[in-house]
Write an enzyme that holds these catalytic residues in place. Structure first.
Site, PDB file in Angstrom:
ATOM      1  N   ARG A  63       0.831  -1.207   0.000  1.00  0.00           N
ATOM      2  CA  ARG A  63       0.000   0.000   0.000  1.00  0.00           C
ATOM      3  C   ARG A  63       0.869   1.262   0.000  1.00  0.00           C
ATOM      4  NH1 ARG A  63      -2.569  -0.363   4.629  1.00  0.00           N
ATOM      5  NH2 ARG A  63      -1.844   1.537   5.597  1.00  0.00           N
ATOM      6  N   TYR A  84     -17.650  15.652 -15.514  1.00  0.00           N
ATOM      7  CA  TYR A  84     -17.986  14.227 -15.563  1.00  0.00           C
ATOM      8  C   TYR A  84     -19.033  13.928 -14.481  1.00  0.00           C
ATOM      9  CZ  TYR A  84     -17.055   9.195 -15.662  1.00  0.00           C
ATOM     10  OH  TYR A  84     -17.160   7.834 -15.774  1.00  0.00           O
ATOM     11  N   ASP A 140      -8.843  18.048 -14.427  1.00  0.00           N
ATOM     12  CA  ASP A 140      -9.035  16.699 -14.955  1.00  0.00           C
ATOM     13  C   ASP A 140      -8.651  16.751 -16.430  1.00  0.00           C
ATOM     14  OD1 ASP A 140     -10.041  14.365 -16.118  1.00  0.00           O
ATOM     15  OD2 ASP A 140     -11.740  14.245 -14.748  1.00  0.00           O
ATOM     16  N   LYS A 189      -9.036   5.613 -20.052  1.00  0.00           N
ATOM     17  CA  LYS A 189      -9.363   6.183 -21.362  1.00  0.00           C
ATOM     18  C   LYS A 189      -8.116   6.156 -22.268  1.00  0.00           C
ATOM     19  CE  LYS A 189     -13.166   6.855 -19.112  1.00  0.00           C
ATOM     20  NZ  LYS A 189     -13.505   8.100 -18.457  1.00  0.00           N
TER      21      LYS A 189
HETATM   22  C1  LIG Z   1     -13.972   8.423 -17.149  1.00  0.00           C
HETATM   23  C2  LIG Z   1     -13.693   9.729 -16.535  1.00  0.00           C
HETATM   24  C3  LIG Z   1     -13.474   9.846 -15.163  1.00  0.00           C
HETATM   25  C4  LIG Z   1     -13.558   8.668 -14.216  1.00  0.00           C
HETATM   26  O1  LIG Z   1     -12.614   7.700 -14.515  1.00  0.00           O
HETATM   27  P1  LIG Z   1     -12.817   6.131 -14.104  1.00  0.00           P
HETATM   28  O2  LIG Z   1     -11.534   5.534 -14.521  1.00  0.00           O
HETATM   29  O3  LIG Z   1     -14.003   5.654 -14.863  1.00  0.00           O
HETATM   30  O4  LIG Z   1     -13.052   6.120 -12.640  1.00  0.00           O
HETATM   31  C5  LIG Z   1     -13.207  11.102 -14.656  1.00  0.00           C
HETATM   32  N1  LIG Z   1     -13.151  12.186 -15.460  1.00  0.00           N
HETATM   33  C6  LIG Z   1     -13.367  12.109 -16.783  1.00  0.00           C
HETATM   34  C7  LIG Z   1     -13.296  13.337 -17.607  1.00  0.00           C
HETATM   35  C8  LIG Z   1     -13.651  10.884 -17.376  1.00  0.00           C
HETATM   36  O5  LIG Z   1     -13.876  10.814 -18.690  1.00  0.00           O
END
Ligand SMILES: *Cc1c(COP(=O)(O)O)cnc(C)c1O
Length: 396
Positions: A55, A109, A182, A207
């Site tokens: 961890r 999101y 983000d 992504k």
């Molecule tokens: C998919 C996404 C998230 C969350 O990511 P996960 O890996 O699904 O938890 C956060 N911000 C944006 C812009 C996203 O497209």
């Protein structure tokens, strides 16, 4: 060093013994021991670098984190078990020693909005939303709320607005607030928020970065001021990425710049083609000279890279026609995610923005005929051909 070079070199080829592995192995050990207890004592005491418990540290994750740090130009990074885990960790890090109040973009999101409203606000964190592309509104909100943190996405979903991150960073710093960005949609190939003054950058590795539809993961990349808190929080509440996922993410990132460059080029072609199609009412894409944030895009985005998401509206379509269009697709995958090697199409009203009331959706400009296309690495002619045959059918 260029991002294409960093992607295949950073983090790898550490020497665990006499031989150097060409790629970082998957370390599954939960605990690490040393010849002499004194060494472990020094590691526990943070006087020496080293692994003690999974961890706290894991060599596979450390390699991925070094790679992410290199891609974003940060001081350090932390790999997390999902993008949402990363958003949560970044917000808590940003709010440490600051006013417990978040000024958030009004286009975020969906799960991020839920995190703010159903988790953080009930804990006493102030939450207010503002249009981050409207600097006057941001200035007024900062004066009224005195937030500890600004939270924004580098490209908004699904209408692809691009906020002026450099100006937001200045406003945040002037008010003693942290700027958390983000960067999932833009990716570090298009925009690196830390270079424009952000404090913390968040990614969903799920992504573009991992890119193959086989990893759930996230990351926070921090500047020097926030790294110690980020690491300490992670050790305490343990949202760490598993080492297998870490390995897959790192393997994916080696081709990330290649994939993303191709996806950006494909998206430009698809956006231009859609804009000229008589059954398409409107296209949202950052390369559009009439884009409302064209000035920011010129200033902040890498030249000729606009991301690989294209949103568009089908002329005269309501839900049944949108469904017919989607059901007619033969190549493009109808999936809720984005950033994979194959093209993906999402209907925001049905999925990402389903929980939002129709009136609120209308205010946000998300119409019943809007689709969001994540353009893949296929031959662009094949993507266009699939769109063309589905466009020919939906109004029949
Ligand atoms: C998919 C996404 C998230 C969350 O990511 P996960 O890996 O699904 O938890 C956060 N911000 C944006 C812009 C996203 O497209």
């Amino acid at each position: 060093m260029d991002i294409f070079t960093k992607a295949v070199h950073a983090g790898d080829r550490k020497r665990p013994g006499p031989a150097i592995p060409s790629t970082t192995p998957i370390y599954l050990a939960s605990t690490y021991l040393y010849e002499r207890v004194e060494e472990l004592d020094r590691i526990f005491g943070r006087e020496a670098e080293g692994q003690s418990y999974a961890r706290y540290d894991n060599p596979t994750n450390a390699a991925l984190e070094e790679l992410l740090t290199a891609l974003e130009g940060g001081a350090g990074a932390l790999a997390t078990s999902s993008g949402m885990g990363a958003v949560h960790l970044a917000l808590l890090t940003a709010l440490t020693d600051r006013r417990k109040s978040v000024l958030a973009a009004d286009a975020l999101y969906g799960a991020t909005v839920s995190l703010l409203l159903t988790v953080l606000e009930p804990l006493g964190v102030g939450v207010r939303f503002v249009d981050m592309c409207d600097l006057e509104a941001v200035r007024a909100a900062i004066a009224a709320e005195r937030p500890g943190c600004l939270l924004v996405e580098s490209t908004s979903n699904p209408l692809l607005r691009v906020p002026p991150l450099d100006h937001l960073a200045r406003l945040a710093r002037g008010a003693g607030a942290a700027l958390v960005v983000d960067g999932t949609f833009a990716t570090p190939l298009v925009l690196r928020p830390l270079e424009h003054g952000a404090h913390l950058v968040v990614h969903s590795l799920t992504k573009y970065l991992a890119g193959h539809g086989d990893v759930l993961g996230g990351a926070v990349v921090a500047d020097a001021d926030h790294l110690a808190t980020l690491r300490s929080y992670s050790r305490i509440f343990g949202p760490v990425l598993g080492s297998f996922e870490s390995y897959l993410a790192m393997r994916g990132i080696k081709t990330f710049p290649l994939r993303m460059e191709r996806q950006c080029a494909n998206a430009c072609r698809v956006a231009a083609w859609l804009a000229a199609h008589p059954r398409v009412e409107r296209v949202y894409f950052p390369a559009d000279p009439a884009h409302p944030d064209a000035a920011q895009i010129r200033r902040l985005f890498a030249p000729d890279r606009y991301g690989a998401i294209v949103s568009f509206e089908l002329k005269g379509a309501r839900q049944p026609e949108v469904f017919r269009f989607m059901d007619s697709l033969r190549l493009i995958v109808r999936g809720t995610t984005l950033g994979d090697v194959h093209s993906l199409l999402l209907y925001p009203v049905m999925s990402s923005h389903r929980e939002i009331s129709p009136k609120q959706r209308q205010r946000m400009g998300i119409r019943e005929n809007l689709l969001r296309l994540s353009v893949g690495i296929e031959a662009v002619e094949d993507i266009v051909a699939d769109l063309e045959q589905a466009l020919d059918r939906f109004a029949e």
